[in-house]
Scaffold this active site. Sequence first.
Site, PDB file in Angstrom:
ATOM      1  N   ASP A  15       0.852  -1.188   0.000  1.00  0.00           N
ATOM      2  CA  ASP A  15       0.000   0.000   0.000  1.00  0.00           C
ATOM      3  C   ASP A  15       0.886   1.236   0.000  1.00  0.00           C
ATOM      4  O   ASP A  15       1.750   1.390   0.877  1.00  0.00           O
ATOM      5  CB  ASP A  15      -0.900   0.000   1.238  1.00  0.00           C
ATOM      6  CG  ASP A  15      -1.996   1.061   1.162  1.00  0.00           C
ATOM      7  OD1 ASP A  15      -2.379   1.431   0.039  1.00  0.00           O
ATOM      8  OD2 ASP A  15      -2.476   1.494   2.222  1.00  0.00           O
ATOM      9  N   TYR A  21       1.251   5.650  -0.408  1.00  0.00           N
ATOM     10  CA  TYR A  21       0.700   6.842   0.257  1.00  0.00           C
ATOM     11  C   TYR A  21       1.026   8.015  -0.657  1.00  0.00           C
ATOM     12  O   TYR A  21       1.818   8.873  -0.330  1.00  0.00           O
ATOM     13  CB  TYR A  21       1.371   6.963   1.628  1.00  0.00           C
ATOM     14  CG  TYR A  21       0.837   8.007   2.581  1.00  0.00           C
ATOM     15  CD1 TYR A  21      -0.504   8.038   2.944  1.00  0.00           C
ATOM     16  CD2 TYR A  21       1.699   8.936   3.157  1.00  0.00           C
ATOM     17  CE1 TYR A  21      -0.967   8.979   3.848  1.00  0.00           C
ATOM     18  CE2 TYR A  21       1.245   9.875   4.065  1.00  0.00           C
ATOM     19  CZ  TYR A  21      -0.091   9.890   4.413  1.00  0.00           C
ATOM     20  OH  TYR A  21      -0.544  10.819   5.324  1.00  0.00           O
ATOM     21  N   HIS A  67      -4.111  14.073   0.078  1.00  0.00           N
ATOM     22  CA  HIS A  67      -4.440  13.240   1.243  1.00  0.00           C
ATOM     23  C   HIS A  67      -3.363  13.369   2.323  1.00  0.00           C
ATOM     24  O   HIS A  67      -3.682  13.558   3.509  1.00  0.00           O
ATOM     25  CB  HIS A  67      -4.580  11.781   0.817  1.00  0.00           C
ATOM     26  CG  HIS A  67      -4.756  10.833   1.967  1.00  0.00           C
ATOM     27  ND1 HIS A  67      -5.866  10.834   2.771  1.00  0.00           N
ATOM     28  CD2 HIS A  67      -3.931   9.859   2.457  1.00  0.00           C
ATOM     29  CE1 HIS A  67      -5.743   9.888   3.696  1.00  0.00           C
ATOM     30  NE2 HIS A  67      -4.578   9.290   3.527  1.00  0.00           N
ATOM     31  N   ASP A  90      -9.503   0.233   0.876  1.00  0.00           N
ATOM     32  CA  ASP A  90      -8.618  -0.220   1.937  1.00  0.00           C
ATOM     33  C   ASP A  90      -9.200   0.231   3.282  1.00  0.00           C
ATOM     34  O   ASP A  90      -8.880   1.311   3.789  1.00  0.00           O
ATOM     35  CB  ASP A  90      -7.218   0.350   1.730  1.00  0.00           C
ATOM     36  CG  ASP A  90      -6.184  -0.369   2.566  1.00  0.00           C
ATOM     37  OD1 ASP A  90      -6.432  -1.530   2.945  1.00  0.00           O
ATOM     38  OD2 ASP A  90      -5.126   0.215   2.831  1.00  0.00           O
ATOM     39  N   TYR A 150      -0.060   2.635  15.801  1.00  0.00           N
ATOM     40  CA  TYR A 150       0.802   2.756  14.616  1.00  0.00           C
ATOM     41  C   TYR A 150       2.232   3.203  14.909  1.00  0.00           C
ATOM     42  O   TYR A 150       3.118   3.035  14.068  1.00  0.00           O
ATOM     43  CB  TYR A 150       0.161   3.669  13.570  1.00  0.00           C
ATOM     44  CG  TYR A 150       0.382   5.152  13.756  1.00  0.00           C
ATOM     45  CD1 TYR A 150       1.312   5.831  12.966  1.00  0.00           C
ATOM     46  CD2 TYR A 150      -0.326   5.870  14.713  1.00  0.00           C
ATOM     47  CE1 TYR A 150       1.509   7.197  13.122  1.00  0.00           C
ATOM     48  CE2 TYR A 150      -0.143   7.219  14.872  1.00  0.00           C
ATOM     49  CZ  TYR A 150       0.784   7.884  14.080  1.00  0.00           C
ATOM     50  OH  TYR A 150       0.975   9.226  14.238  1.00  0.00           O
ATOM     51  N   SER A 207      -9.624  -5.644   2.958  1.00  0.00           N
ATOM     52  CA  SER A 207      -9.630  -4.700   1.840  1.00  0.00           C
ATOM     53  C   SER A 207     -10.504  -5.306   0.750  1.00  0.00           C
ATOM     54  O   SER A 207     -10.576  -6.529   0.618  1.00  0.00           O
ATOM     55  CB  SER A 207      -8.223  -4.450   1.297  1.00  0.00           C
ATOM     56  OG  SER A 207      -7.378  -3.894   2.282  1.00  0.00           O
TER      57      SER A 207
END
Length: 425
Positions: free
Chosen positions: A135, A137, A142, A242, A253, A266
């Site tokens: 994934d 970014y 965003h 997702d 995290y 997902s």
Amino acid sequence: MLNANDPSLHSWIQIAPESDFQIQNLPFGIFQAADRDPRVGVAIGEYVLDVYVLTQHGLFDMLDVEDPTVFHRPFLNDLMSLGRTIWRQVRGRISELLRNDNPEIRDNRTLMAECLLKQKDVQMLLPVLIPNYTDFYSSIEHATNVGSMFRDPANALLPNWKHLPVGYHGRASSIVPSGVPIRRPKGQTKPADAEVPIFGPTKQLDFELEVAFITGQPTQLGNSLTTEEAEEYIFGMVLFNDWSARDIQAWEYVPLGPFLAKNFGSSISPWVVTLDALEPFRVPGPVQDPKVLPYLEYSGNKNLDIQLEVTLQAPGSAEEAVICRSNYKHMYWNMNQQLAHHTVNGCNLEVGDLYASGTISGPTTDSYGSMLELTWRGTKPLQLPNGTERKFLQDGDVITMRGYAEKNGVRVGFGEVRTEILPAF
């Protein structure tokens, strides 16, 4: 062989102008029906074309496909492993067979009945066996929104963001096709007024609007790809939701990134639109400043003008409310750069690997690709047509993502990925 993307092409099959599946598209998927087991299909209008049936009638004999049973498999992986030359041959031959001036299927009523099934009468399955999932970014809008919310609006992007496509390796086991429900996950959260964490269902369930590409060729461990070579390895693209549990993510995290907040599921659309079908919709990407390192440099138009939409259907409501309209062309980092970066350290690709874009947000508030942004962390609830509001997603909500590219009267679409949220166990 004629250009399968030619906007003047028409099929002998009646296809509505608003259909995602014009003859210029011809996406691949895996379907099953009451009278046949899982196999390769191609979408055309309201129909699924059973590709294996075509091989049984000798219609692919002129192609370089040595084993026609690659079309009689439960995943596209074996077909993809044959390489881009074969992908193009197969798509080109199917285009030829479906053109309005070709009688090979059109004038054979028995064959037509055998190879064409209504989409509503079949079940679409997960199109590929996914060995690995990454994934990224890569939407600057965003990343800026999230950085502004959780850090300093004046320094929303972390120092590395404009120098490399940020990403992480995820899990592949819980990626499911459209129509498979997602159950609200449980995990640890730590409310602001609590001294210790608590355990329970997420209260901040969210979608993430993404597009993913799938590799159809492997590389050897230790080798890397250039941005120019990348497209030879990309078979096609799907829509990708997702799912995220924002409160679980906020607690877990640091320092290694999301875990339980992401790995519960997902969702992907079942039709894989080939990179070749998307060729006419290339557009320039944003100017990358500062200048990227040499291994990330590229030439030509590598972004794609794909219009994206997200709807929310509340429980008991017959109406879908459009809550987001965005576009894949906003991506700061393109697929070629993502794959070059992914392999620059020698990481090997496998057939069927899936690479998601990360949340795709645009420059306007109605183009934000997640509830986190649309409601600005829950401070600006969405008002729905049935009179209710949403800060995050509730049980029974149905999220549907759609996407298509359109130019010169030709529409190439992905269908949809539609998912209902079930309560936690």
